[in-house]
Motif scaffolding. Structure first.
Motif, PDB file in Angstrom:
ATOM      1  N   ASN A 114      70.019   5.447 -31.584  1.00 26.21           N
ATOM      2  CA  ASN A 114      70.384   4.111 -31.087  1.00 26.21           C
ATOM      3  C   ASN A 114      71.747   4.146 -30.398  1.00 26.21           C
ATOM      4  O   ASN A 114      71.927   3.572 -29.321  1.00 26.21           O
ATOM      5  N   GLN A 115      72.671   4.836 -31.048  1.00 26.90           N
ATOM      6  CA  GLN A 115      74.026   4.919 -30.501  1.00 26.90           C
ATOM      7  C   GLN A 115      74.024   5.657 -29.161  1.00 26.90           C
ATOM      8  O   GLN A 115      74.619   5.216 -28.193  1.00 26.90           O
ATOM      9  N   HIS A 116      73.280   6.761 -29.119  1.00 29.95           N
ATOM     10  CA  HIS A 116      73.231   7.583 -27.909  1.00 29.95           C
ATOM     11  C   HIS A 116      72.628   6.807 -26.737  1.00 29.95           C
ATOM     12  O   HIS A 116      73.089   6.900 -25.603  1.00 29.95           O
ATOM     13  N   LEU A 117      71.570   6.031 -27.023  1.00 34.31           N
ATOM     14  CA  LEU A 117      70.884   5.314 -25.943  1.00 34.31           C
ATOM     15  C   LEU A 117      71.454   3.917 -25.719  1.00 34.31           C
ATOM     16  O   LEU A 117      71.098   3.246 -24.740  1.00 34.31           O
ATOM     17  N   GLY A 118      72.298   3.453 -26.648  1.00 30.68           N
ATOM     18  CA  GLY A 118      72.840   2.096 -26.533  1.00 30.68           C
ATOM     19  C   GLY A 118      71.750   1.046 -26.724  1.00 30.68           C
ATOM     20  O   GLY A 118      71.734   0.015 -26.054  1.00 30.68           O
ATOM     21  N   LEU A 119      70.813   1.315 -27.641  1.00 32.05           N
ATOM     22  CA  LEU A 119      69.673   0.410 -27.871  1.00 32.05           C
ATOM     23  C   LEU A 119      69.495   0.159 -29.365  1.00 32.05           C
ATOM     24  O   LEU A 119      70.088   0.847 -30.200  1.00 32.05           O
ATOM     25  N   GLU A 120      68.670  -0.826 -29.680  1.00 35.06           N
ATOM     26  CA  GLU A 120      68.266  -1.068 -31.078  1.00 35.06           C
ATOM     27  C   GLU A 120      66.769  -0.811 -31.154  1.00 35.06           C
ATOM     28  O   GLU A 120      65.960  -1.737 -31.078  1.00 35.06           O
ATOM     29  N   LEU A 121      66.374   0.446 -31.245  1.00 33.83           N
ATOM     30  CA  LEU A 121      64.939   0.764 -31.253  1.00 33.83           C
ATOM     31  C   LEU A 121      64.327   0.453 -32.624  1.00 33.83           C
ATOM     32  O   LEU A 121      64.971   0.617 -33.659  1.00 33.83           O
ATOM     33  N   LEU A 122      63.075   0.001 -32.592  1.00 32.78           N
ATOM     34  CA  LEU A 122      62.351  -0.323 -33.831  1.00 32.78           C
ATOM     35  C   LEU A 122      61.801   0.969 -34.417  1.00 32.78           C
ATOM     36  O   LEU A 122      61.069   1.704 -33.749  1.00 32.78           O
ATOM     37  N   LEU A 123      62.145   1.242 -35.670  1.00 34.17           N
ATOM     38  CA  LEU A 123      61.790   2.531 -36.271  1.00 34.17           C
ATOM     39  C   LEU A 123      60.418   2.507 -36.956  1.00 34.17           C
ATOM     40  O   LEU A 123      60.116   1.618 -37.744  1.00 34.17           O
ATOM     41  N   VAL A 124      59.595   3.513 -36.580  1.00 36.08           N
ATOM     42  CA  VAL A 124      58.347   3.767 -37.307  1.00 36.08           C
ATOM     43  C   VAL A 124      58.391   5.224 -37.749  1.00 36.08           C
ATOM     44  O   VAL A 124      58.645   6.117 -36.935  1.00 36.08           O
TER      45      VAL A 124
END
Ligand SMILES: C[S@@+](CC[C@H](N)C(=O)[O-])C[C@H]1O[C@@H](n2cnc3c(N)ncnc32)[C@H](O)[C@@H]1O
Length: 258
Positions: free
Chosen positions: A74-84
């Motif tokens: 998330n930090q690297h991409l600057g996103l809040e990805l939903l984790l599965v």
């Protein structure tokens, strides 16, 4: 830093230019970590649009490791990805439904939309099949099809969720036909068509590959001795300008083995 963190950090660094290129192409579905080649055998980490899909095939991940890698990405991409997290380390690569390491939020398990070459795709992190409805390894082929389909009639054999057909339609094909024997896969293909309403409509044929290509080629369909063949749709003999085949290895059906 743990060896997994180190390996992940190196993988993300190696992908810096690739990720910039993919984002510029309108692609947000890609592999971020291929464990068997990058230092953690049996672990894969893929992004599918808003979703981060972590899968282990040899041994379960520790929950701290999982949460840490989610945070690092998330930090690297600057996103809040939903984790599965799909733990496939037990029982034939099937998903462990007990979610012992990490329970995904309901929002992460919903039907979501990912993007590739500027097209919208249905993605689903957890379902009966092996992948989340888009095979990432065919991305460059789909890009090639998109760039080389203008004005052509295109036949997409072993269509799965019809990504090749969609790419041909986006590339200006005058006619696109998707063929697969699994109605469930074609249903997602139809959904993918609807997710891209600007594209012309495609044709979908639910059929086994063998009787379909033999009929298209004008060849008879041979019956195996003593065995009644399942029914199959009737097709006229004809040609296409571009035919793409992406079969699985050793897929068996009543008509033959690919
Ligand atoms: C590797 S996937 C194809 C992926 C696809 N090219 C894409 O871009 O996503 C293989 C597909 O072949 C289909 N298939 C396997 N054996 C078949 C057969 N005998 N006749 C028709 N379809 C078959 C499966 O249902 C599956 O959807």
């Amino acid at each position: 830093m743990s060896s997994l963190n180190q390996a992940l950090r190196a993988a993300l660094d190696h992908r810096q230019d690739l990720l910039a290129e993919l984002h510029a192409q309108g692609t947000d579905c890609y592999r971020l970590f291929h464990g068997s080649q990058e230092g953690a055998g049996g672990l894969t980490i893929d992004r599918y649009g808003p979703q981060l899909l972590v899968q282990s095939f040899h041994q379960s991940l520790e929950s701290d490791d999982l949460l840490h890698l989610h945070q690092a990405i998330n930090q690297h991409l600057g996103l809040e990805l939903l984790l599965v997290y799909n733990d496939r380390s037990r029982g034939n690569s099937r998903i462990d439904r007990e979610d012992t390491v990490y329970r995904a939020e309901p929002a992460a398990l919903e039907d979501l939309v990912g993007h590739e070459w500027g097209l919208n795709y249905r993605v689903r992190g957890r379902h009966a099949g092996q992948d989340p409805l888009l095979f990432l390894d065919l991305r460059n082929t789909r890009g090639w099809v998109k760039a080389n389909s203008a004005g052509k009639s295109v036949l997409n054999l072993f269509a799965y969720t019809c990504g090749v057909g969609l790419s041909a339609a986006a590339g200006g094909a005058r006619e696109v036909c998707n063929l697969d024997f699994a109605e469930g896969n074609l249903a997602v293909g139809r959904e993918n068509g609807q997710l891209n309403p600007q594209l012309p409509t495609m044709e979908f044929i639910q059929s086994d590959y063998f009787p379909a290509i033999r009929q298209l080629a004008g060849l008879p369909i041979s019956q195996r001795r003593g065995q009644k063949l399942p029914s199959y749709p009737r097709l006229e003999q004809r040609q296409y300008d571009l035919v793409l085949l992406d079969p699985p290895a050793w897929a068996k059906s009543a008509f033959g083995t690919v």
